[in-house]
Write a protein that holds these residues in place. Sequence first.
Motif, mmCIF file in Angstrom:
data_model
loop_
_atom_site.group_PDB
_atom_site.id
_atom_site.type_symbol
_atom_site.label_atom_id
_atom_site.label_comp_id
_atom_site.label_asym_id
_atom_site.label_seq_id
_atom_site.Cartn_x
_atom_site.Cartn_y
_atom_site.Cartn_z
ATOM 1 N N SER A 93 -29.562 -19.928 -56.369
ATOM 2 C CA SER A 93 -29.680 -19.904 -54.916
ATOM 3 C C SER A 93 -30.606 -18.783 -54.476
ATOM 4 N N ALA A 94 -31.080 -18.908 -53.257
ATOM 5 C CA ALA A 94 -31.920 -17.867 -52.662
ATOM 6 C C ALA A 94 -31.764 -17.951 -51.158
ATOM 7 N N ASP A 95 -31.848 -16.835 -50.504
ATOM 8 C CA ASP A 95 -31.717 -16.817 -49.055
ATOM 9 C C ASP A 95 -32.357 -15.549 -48.501
ATOM 10 N N GLY A 96 -32.552 -15.537 -47.212
ATOM 11 C CA GLY A 96 -33.110 -14.352 -46.573
ATOM 12 C C GLY A 96 -33.198 -14.530 -45.072
ATOM 13 N N PRO A 97 -33.050 -13.436 -44.316
ATOM 14 C CA PRO A 97 -33.187 -13.498 -42.860
ATOM 15 C C PRO A 97 -34.654 -13.555 -42.466
ATOM 16 N N MET A 98 -34.956 -14.316 -41.457
ATOM 17 C CA MET A 98 -36.336 -14.455 -41.015
ATOM 18 C C MET A 98 -36.689 -13.327 -40.051
ATOM 19 N N LYS A 99 -36.803 -12.150 -40.613
ATOM 20 C CA LYS A 99 -37.188 -10.963 -39.871
ATOM 21 C C LYS A 99 -37.806 -9.967 -40.848
ATOM 22 N N PRO A 100 -38.637 -9.032 -40.335
ATOM 23 C CA PRO A 100 -39.265 -8.056 -41.236
ATOM 24 C C PRO A 100 -38.214 -7.339 -42.058
ATOM 25 N N ASP A 143 -29.821 -20.796 -37.309
ATOM 26 C CA ASP A 143 -28.930 -19.761 -36.786
ATOM 27 C C ASP A 143 -27.538 -19.930 -37.380
ATOM 28 N N MET A 144 -27.286 -19.239 -38.474
ATOM 29 C CA MET A 144 -25.991 -19.336 -39.143
ATOM 30 C C MET A 144 -24.967 -18.423 -38.488
ATOM 31 N N PRO A 145 -23.693 -18.835 -38.443
ATOM 32 C CA PRO A 145 -22.643 -17.970 -37.887
ATOM 33 C C PRO A 145 -22.554 -16.657 -38.669
ATOM 34 N N GLY A 146 -22.431 -15.553 -37.942
ATOM 35 C CA GLY A 146 -22.240 -14.256 -38.581
ATOM 36 C C GLY A 146 -23.522 -13.472 -38.817
ATOM 37 N N THR A 170 -22.181 -10.353 -42.319
ATOM 38 C CA THR A 170 -20.972 -11.029 -41.883
ATOM 39 C C THR A 170 -19.806 -10.074 -41.651
ATOM 40 N N LEU A 171 -19.897 -8.857 -42.159
ATOM 41 C CA LEU A 171 -18.842 -7.874 -41.912
ATOM 42 C C LEU A 171 -19.022 -7.147 -40.583
ATOM 43 N N GLU A 172 -20.185 -7.262 -39.982
ATOM 44 C CA GLU A 172 -20.413 -6.566 -38.714
ATOM 45 C C GLU A 172 -19.436 -7.046 -37.644
ATOM 46 N N GLU A 173 -19.165 -8.344 -37.611
ATOM 47 C CA GLU A 173 -18.220 -8.863 -36.622
ATOM 48 C C GLU A 173 -16.773 -8.632 -37.049
ATOM 49 N N VAL A 174 -16.521 -8.581 -38.348
ATOM 50 C CA VAL A 174 -15.178 -8.225 -38.820
ATOM 51 C C VAL A 174 -14.817 -6.826 -38.350
ATOM 52 N N ILE A 175 -15.750 -5.914 -38.492
ATOM 53 C CA ILE A 175 -15.519 -4.513 -38.126
ATOM 54 C C ILE A 175 -15.574 -4.311 -36.618
ATOM 55 N N GLY A 176 -16.500 -5.016 -35.955
ATOM 56 C CA GLY A 176 -16.701 -4.829 -34.525
ATOM 57 C C GLY A 176 -17.986 -4.104 -34.213
ATOM 58 N N ILE A 177 -18.866 -3.958 -35.209
ATOM 59 C CA ILE A 177 -20.198 -3.403 -34.951
ATOM 60 C C ILE A 177 -20.911 -4.312 -33.962
ATOM 61 N N ARG A 178 -20.771 -5.616 -34.183
ATOM 62 C CA ARG A 178 -21.130 -6.613 -33.171
ATOM 63 C C ARG A 178 -19.819 -7.167 -32.638
ATOM 64 N N ASP A 179 -19.648 -7.168 -31.342
ATOM 65 C CA ASP A 179 -18.381 -7.583 -30.749
ATOM 66 C C ASP A 179 -18.031 -9.018 -31.148
#
Length: 429
Positions: A385-392, A361-364, A125-134
């Motif tokens: 709680s538990a969570d994880g991205p659905m990617k390797p 598809d969660m925001p961020g 979620t910090l990637e968009e704060v910083i601008g790593i992702r526009d």
Amino acid sequence: MNTCHMYEQLGISKEILNYAAAIEESLADRFFEIDATAEYNQLKVIHGMQKCRVSDTHFAATTGYGYNDAGRDTLEEVYAQVFHGESALVRPQLISGTHALHIALSANLRPGDQLLSPVGKPYDTLEEVIGIRDSVGSLKEYGVSYRQVDLLENGDFDFEGIRKAINEKTKLVTIQRSKGYQTRPTLSVARIGQLISFVKEIKPDVICMVDNCYGEFVERTEPLDAGADMMVGSLIKNPGGGLAPIGGYIVGRADCIERAAARLSAPGLGKEVGASLGLNQSFFQGLFLAPTVVAGALKGAVFAANLYERLGFSVVPDSTESRHDIIQAITFGKPEGVIAFCEGIQAAAPVDSYVTPEPWDMPGYDAPVIMAAGAFIQGASIELSADGPMKPPYAVYFQGGLTWYHAKLGILKSLQKVWEAGLVKLPVM
């Protein structure tokens, strides 16, 4: 009716109970150490509250502008006292850990400055704060550049790479304590201190900020004790103790906090405004309970690591490592494992236990994420709680549990689901 029968009523088979019982028994010494740290931190919080002369009058609600909110001001004094900072900003208007980090960063960086992360990629979620992702409103849009130095393959700091990355534009160094959606080691306070000392030797005036989410009260010291200028976190994680319904904190050097307050409210208003809306009692009491709540979550993490590691899964931290946050990563290598684990955590919840979590598809985030959290406070990851991205590599990140007993149930239920899905074989006991 005995306890085993209650577990069976909650859907835990005898096979799972028998496998887990021996592991729990072997962890007595680890649990004793966790309780000893919790006792120390409990005394630290009580000392801070007593020194700041907390009174029941500080629980009164304020509205509107929140002028003369003595409870709010005293709460911030307590945070500064407990975490050894000069000043603190503790507000319900800080709506999440990401928001608190954004306020701290944007308040202390100016156009032309450079932000450096010497511990690799920050949390998604910090990637968009910083601008790593526009993204609209990112630091990048305001002329703040970003550099990153990845950790070495063995998890050590790349000191030579960090030395080369620091230049005349480097204004702020951000250090993420916890692993995020990575399988790197969480940083201990001692390692954070080592990194800060190295950075300050190269550029003494650089601001060192630590994202302390999930790390509060896990150790007896905190990042400010190790030389950090700012420490940032969320109240619906560790320091809220499960009672804070919203909020975040920034604590540290007085000038850094003053700029953050001006950014949160407005220049000229700073810390003087911001009604507490009747939440102060929850904030004070949550902080009071936090050391023991964190201890329960830590026991759950250690239990999960031992349970799954002995079944052949890769876990970070491993079953014997020291702990520096409440998160336990377990790598399944396939999406079915992540989904089954999260289904078990959800089924163990006191709230929405009947719900089946699904990836979305969660925001961020840059990939679908599955989240299991039947919580009293929406999104509170100090709760089970538990969570994880659905990617390797298809890793799940488990955390929380307001009590050790609930954390234990959640872990057993997760293993029950993984076992029923045919993803693991239990050893013969």
